[in-house]
Design a protein around this motif. Structure first.
Motif, short mmCIF file in Angstrom:
data_model
loop_
_atom_site.label_atom_id
_atom_site.label_comp_id
_atom_site.label_asym_id
_atom_site.label_seq_id
_atom_site.Cartn_x
_atom_site.Cartn_y
_atom_site.Cartn_z
N ALA A 1 2.46 5.92 -15.29
CA ALA A 1 1.31 6.62 -14.72
C ALA A 1 1.56 6.75 -13.22
N PRO A 2 0.97 7.76 -12.57
CA PRO A 2 1.26 7.96 -11.14
C PRO A 2 0.48 7.03 -10.23
N ALA A 3 1.14 6.60 -9.17
CA ALA A 3 0.46 5.96 -8.04
C ALA A 3 0.26 7.06 -7.01
N ARG A 4 -0.78 6.92 -6.20
CA ARG A 4 -1.13 7.97 -5.25
C ARG A 4 -1.28 7.41 -3.84
N PHE A 5 -1.28 8.32 -2.90
CA PHE A 5 -1.45 7.98 -1.50
C PHE A 5 -2.63 7.02 -1.32
N ARG B 1 0.86 -1.18 0.00
CA ARG B 1 0.00 0.00 0.00
C ARG B 1 0.89 1.23 0.00
N VAL B 2 0.46 2.28 -0.70
CA VAL B 2 1.21 3.53 -0.72
C VAL B 2 0.93 4.28 0.58
N GLY C 1 0.83 14.29 -3.27
CA GLY C 1 0.19 13.02 -2.96
C GLY C 1 0.48 11.93 -3.97
N ILE C 2 1.47 12.16 -4.83
CA ILE C 2 1.88 11.20 -5.86
C ILE C 2 3.16 10.52 -5.39
N VAL C 3 3.28 9.21 -5.67
CA VAL C 3 4.48 8.49 -5.26
C VAL C 3 5.71 9.15 -5.86
N TYR C 4 6.65 9.48 -4.98
CA TYR C 4 7.93 10.08 -5.37
C TYR C 4 8.70 9.06 -6.21
N HIS C 5 9.30 9.50 -7.31
CA HIS C 5 9.89 8.59 -8.29
C HIS C 5 10.87 7.58 -7.70
#
Length: 132
Positions: A67-71, A10-11, A20-24
């Protein structure tokens, strides 16, 4: 080719940036955890390897951010062997959300001494389909 290994995660808030986007860089942490879990499930004890003076090293990585993953997203990290030889292991790793690939990496691993000298891969990895 062996069956893919899947690790769920889980993020968490700490994985994200101010938007709120997963840092690279955290995608690299996700796939590292999946590789460690995969190796453990193969019966390879990395602590015992290190005690014997050997460690896995990441020799090369090629990554695509799709694509971004988010919190609070529930993710799956899928690890699949692409090639295995006595000296290296190439893995395709994908971070997915609900079946959609968000991040893809091709990781090349080697085994080395603590001083950095190349070593032969453990028998469990040399026995994988495609290994020499």
């Amino acid at each position: 080719m062996t069956a893919p290994h899947v690790l769920s995660c889980r993020v968490h808030y700490e994985d994200t940036d101010m938007a709120g986007i997963v840092y690279h860089a955290n995608y690299l942490k996700f796939i590292e955890r999946a590789r460690s879990d995969w190796v453990r499930r193969l019966g390879i004890d990395q602590n015992a390897l290190r005690a014997a003076g050997q460690v896995f090293v990441l020799r090369r990585i090629e990554a695509d951010f799709l694509a971004p993953a988010r919190f609070d997203d529930q993710l799956e990290v899928v690890t699949q062997v692409q090639a295995a030889t006595g000296a290296r292991l190439v893995l395709m790793q994908e971070v997915r959300r609900d079946g959609t690939c968000l991040f893809r990496a091709l990781a090349t691993l080697a085994l080395a001494t603590l001083e950095g000298r190349p070593q032969r891969m453990p028998a469990a990895l040399r026995a994988l389909p495609g290994a020499d």
